[in-house]
Design a protein around this motif. Structure first.
Motif, PDB file in Angstrom:
ATOM      1  N   ARG B  33      32.143  30.987  51.995  1.00 27.54           N
ATOM      2  CA  ARG B  33      30.991  30.686  51.147  1.00 27.54           C
ATOM      3  C   ARG B  33      31.371  29.858  49.925  1.00 27.54           C
ATOM      4  N   GLY B  34      32.665  29.553  49.794  1.00 25.83           N
ATOM      5  CA  GLY B  34      33.109  28.702  48.698  1.00 25.83           C
ATOM      6  C   GLY B  34      33.173  29.392  47.347  1.00 25.83           C
ATOM      7  N   PHE B  35      33.209  30.745  47.331  1.00 27.19           N
ATOM      8  CA  PHE B  35      33.345  31.434  46.055  1.00 27.19           C
ATOM      9  C   PHE B  35      34.742  31.207  45.495  1.00 27.19           C
ATOM     10  N   ASN B  36      34.814  31.039  44.190  1.00 25.90           N
ATOM     11  CA  ASN B  36      36.051  30.707  43.510  1.00 25.90           C
ATOM     12  C   ASN B  36      36.640  31.980  42.880  1.00 25.90           C
ATOM     13  N   ILE B  37      37.463  32.707  43.658  1.00 25.46           N
ATOM     14  CA  ILE B  37      38.002  33.997  43.197  1.00 25.46           C
ATOM     15  C   ILE B  37      39.200  33.780  42.275  1.00 25.46           C
ATOM     16  N   SER B  38      39.129  34.287  41.033  1.00 28.08           N
ATOM     17  CA  SER B  38      40.271  34.125  40.136  1.00 28.08           C
ATOM     18  C   SER B  38      41.092  35.402  40.007  1.00 28.08           C
ATOM     19  N   SER B  39      40.578  36.518  40.494  1.00 25.18           N
ATOM     20  CA  SER B  39      41.368  37.749  40.545  1.00 25.18           C
ATOM     21  C   SER B  39      40.771  38.666  41.597  1.00 25.18           C
ATOM     22  N   ILE B  40      41.647  39.354  42.345  1.00 26.36           N
ATOM     23  CA  ILE B  40      41.178  40.355  43.313  1.00 26.36           C
ATOM     24  C   ILE B  40      42.176  41.505  43.313  1.00 26.36           C
ATOM     25  N   THR B  41      41.669  42.730  43.180  1.00 24.10           N
ATOM     26  CA  THR B  41      42.549  43.900  43.249  1.00 24.10           C
ATOM     27  C   THR B  41      41.928  44.898  44.211  1.00 24.10           C
ATOM     28  N   VAL B  42      42.777  45.732  44.797  1.00 23.43           N
ATOM     29  CA  VAL B  42      42.280  46.738  45.735  1.00 23.43           C
ATOM     30  C   VAL B  42      43.103  48.003  45.605  1.00 23.43           C
ATOM     31  N   GLY B  43      42.425  49.151  45.708  1.00 21.00           N
ATOM     32  CA  GLY B  43      43.129  50.428  45.643  1.00 21.00           C
ATOM     33  C   GLY B  43      42.202  51.542  46.091  1.00 21.00           C
ATOM     34  N   ASP B  44      42.762  52.737  46.312  1.00 22.62           N
ATOM     35  CA  ASP B  44      41.942  53.883  46.691  1.00 22.62           C
ATOM     36  C   ASP B  44      40.886  54.140  45.621  1.00 22.62           C
ATOM     37  N   SER B  45      39.712  54.579  46.038  1.00 19.91           N
ATOM     38  CA  SER B  45      38.626  54.877  45.098  1.00 19.91           C
ATOM     39  C   SER B  45      38.491  56.389  44.911  1.00 19.91           C
ATOM     40  N   GLU B  46      37.409  56.799  44.269  1.00 20.75           N
ATOM     41  CA  GLU B  46      37.137  58.229  44.057  1.00 20.75           C
ATOM     42  C   GLU B  46      36.606  58.901  45.327  1.00 20.75           C
ATOM     43  N   VAL B  47      36.253  58.117  46.341  1.00 18.60           N
ATOM     44  CA  VAL B  47      35.710  58.668  47.588  1.00 18.60           C
ATOM     45  C   VAL B  47      36.777  58.571  48.686  1.00 18.60           C
ATOM     46  N   THR B 133      50.158  45.830  28.999  1.00 22.17           N
ATOM     47  CA  THR B 133      48.849  46.216  29.527  1.00 22.17           C
ATOM     48  C   THR B 133      47.756  45.827  28.546  1.00 22.17           C
ATOM     49  N   GLY B 134      46.666  45.301  29.041  1.00 19.59           N
ATOM     50  CA  GLY B 134      45.536  44.962  28.172  1.00 19.59           C
ATOM     51  C   GLY B 134      44.580  44.031  28.873  1.00 19.59           C
ATOM     52  N   SER B 135      43.689  43.443  28.109  1.00 24.66           N
ATOM     53  CA  SER B 135      42.775  42.474  28.696  1.00 24.66           C
ATOM     54  C   SER B 135      43.596  41.300  29.218  1.00 24.66           C
ATOM     55  N   ARG B 136      43.018  40.525  30.110  1.00 18.78           N
ATOM     56  CA  ARG B 136      43.708  39.355  30.639  1.00 18.78           C
ATOM     57  C   ARG B 136      44.168  38.442  29.493  1.00 18.78           C
ATOM     58  N   SER B 137      43.320  38.274  28.481  1.00 14.70           N
ATOM     59  CA  SER B 137      43.680  37.358  27.389  1.00 14.70           C
ATOM     60  C   SER B 137      44.872  37.897  26.589  1.00 14.70           C
ATOM     61  N   LYS B 138      44.978  39.232  26.441  1.00 12.22           N
ATOM     62  CA  LYS B 138      46.130  39.805  25.743  1.00 12.22           C
ATOM     63  C   LYS B 138      47.416  39.577  26.544  1.00 12.22           C
ATOM     64  N   VAL B 139      47.342  39.836  27.840  1.00 10.64           N
ATOM     65  CA  VAL B 139      48.515  39.642  28.705  1.00 10.64           C
ATOM     66  C   VAL B 139      48.959  38.174  28.667  1.00 10.64           C
ATOM     67  N   GLU B 140      47.992  37.277  28.705  1.00 13.46           N
ATOM     68  CA  GLU B 140      48.331  35.855  28.701  1.00 13.46           C
ATOM     69  C   GLU B 140      48.859  35.388  27.347  1.00 13.46           C
ATOM     70  N   ALA B 141      48.350  35.983  26.261  1.00 16.24           N
ATOM     71  CA  ALA B 141      48.856  35.633  24.929  1.00 16.24           C
ATOM     72  C   ALA B 141      50.323  36.046  24.799  1.00 16.24           C
ATOM     73  N   GLY B 158      46.511  41.679  38.516  1.00 12.53           N
ATOM     74  CA  GLY B 158      45.090  41.327  38.637  1.00 12.53           C
ATOM     75  C   GLY B 158      44.274  42.344  37.858  1.00 12.53           C
ATOM     76  N   ILE B 159      42.984  42.103  37.766  1.00 15.96           N
ATOM     77  CA  ILE B 159      42.133  42.848  36.840  1.00 15.96           C
ATOM     78  C   ILE B 159      41.464  44.059  37.491  1.00 15.96           C
ATOM     79  N   VAL B 160      41.488  45.181  36.786  1.00 14.40           N
ATOM     80  CA  VAL B 160      40.603  46.309  37.116  1.00 14.40           C
ATOM     81  C   VAL B 160      39.599  46.441  35.976  1.00 14.40           C
ATOM     82  N   ALA B 161      38.389  46.843  36.298  1.00 12.15           N
ATOM     83  CA  ALA B 161      37.350  46.933  35.277  1.00 12.15           C
ATOM     84  C   ALA B 161      36.281  47.921  35.695  1.00 12.15           C
ATOM     85  N   MET B 162      35.610  48.506  34.708  1.00 14.90           N
ATOM     86  CA  MET B 162      34.414  49.310  35.002  1.00 14.90           C
ATOM     87  C   MET B 162      33.492  49.308  33.792  1.00 14.90           C
TER      88      MET B 162
END
Lengths: 173, 173
Positions: B33-47, B133-141, B158-162
């Motif tokens: 679909r041509g989506f431009n993914i800049s970060s992808i993370t995967v891990g076990d969830s709460e379920v 550890t921190g926001s992407r901008s902190k890590v990059e700084a 890569g980024i985790v967020a909620m």
């Protein structure tokens, strides 16, 4: 039991050209070959234009060699580095965000966060979001110690790892 | 300039059936679909049995709706939750391991690690491994402030967020 052929988790670090679809290509290749990936992470590396993939895969000792052989078939793959199987020789980390309801266990939760050196990164009347960082087993121990009805949401990064300074990297381990 | 259609980074959280190849399927679909993914993370969830994918994708406001529509076409996708675009309404974190050579800048490095509340997780005569550890901008700084010839190796999660506790989740943002 032949220890050399025992099935366990292996970690491999890969430098790849950061083009759209490279992660997909690696994942496609590994799936076709039947590799059992238990963690995969991707992010920018120290080289501009190259990303670093860290893959945890289950198998016997021969799997690292098989992964190297397969991975180098992709033109996007620049370098494959096995990570030392001896835990003392590597740094291995995962991060998780865990959204929890307080219920009647607020104090117990705060104690647990302190013991695990977690960070409370959000708090409200009803609950909090905890950031927890460490080996996969530490992250999983923390989650296991929460009661099931406390946990609202979990987001985990997957594993990043590298060999320690005192480890001389060689072809295969 | 129409602000509503400004191109920026969007974060989406997805619960998916944790079967072999599900990440590949999602990545395949998004690439087609041509989506431009800049970060992808995967891990076990709460379920149990479900994994959580966190995807950062570049686009205008309509992209979240497009992602939801496409993602739900996959039987493996259970739930798609957009993450609030307002930074104050979400927790967003990344982790990096950075292997650095000391050279003649050991003290400066230790100061920088302290300022960024990083952790030294390995140390030798020649260098160290820093966990940051921190926001992407902190890590990059942090990475930007190191000199180029100091950096030996970088592994990023890569980024985790909620969404924060005070954010009421609604269909689309």
């Amino acid at each position: 039991m032949n220890m050399a052929n025992a099935v366990r988790e292996h970690l491999v670090s890969m430098l790849v050209h950061n083009k759209p679809g490279v992660m997909r290509k690696v994942a496609n290749l590994f799936a076709r070959r039947g590799f059992n990936i238990s963690s995969i992470t991707v992010g920018d590396s120290e080289v501009p234009g190259l990303a670093r993939l860290i893959i945890m895969v289950k198998g016997d000792e021969r799997i690292i060699e098989q992964i190297e052989k397969q991975a180098y078939k992709l033109v996007e793959v620049v370098k494959v580095t096995p990570i030392d199987p001896i835990p003392e020789n590597r740094v291995e980390r995962e991060m998780a965000l865990v959204k929890v309801k307080f219920g009647d266990q607020k104090q117990e939760l705060f104690q647990l966060v302190e013991i695990f050196r977690g960070k409370i990164v959000d708090v409200s009347k009803e609950g909090a979001i905890i950031e927890i960082t460490g080996s996969r087993s530490k992250v999983e121990a923390f989650i296991r110690l929460l009661s099931e009805n406390q946990i609202v949401e979990i987001a985990r990064t997957g594993i990043v790892a590298m060999n320690r300074w005192n480890v001389v990297e060689k072809e295969g381990f």
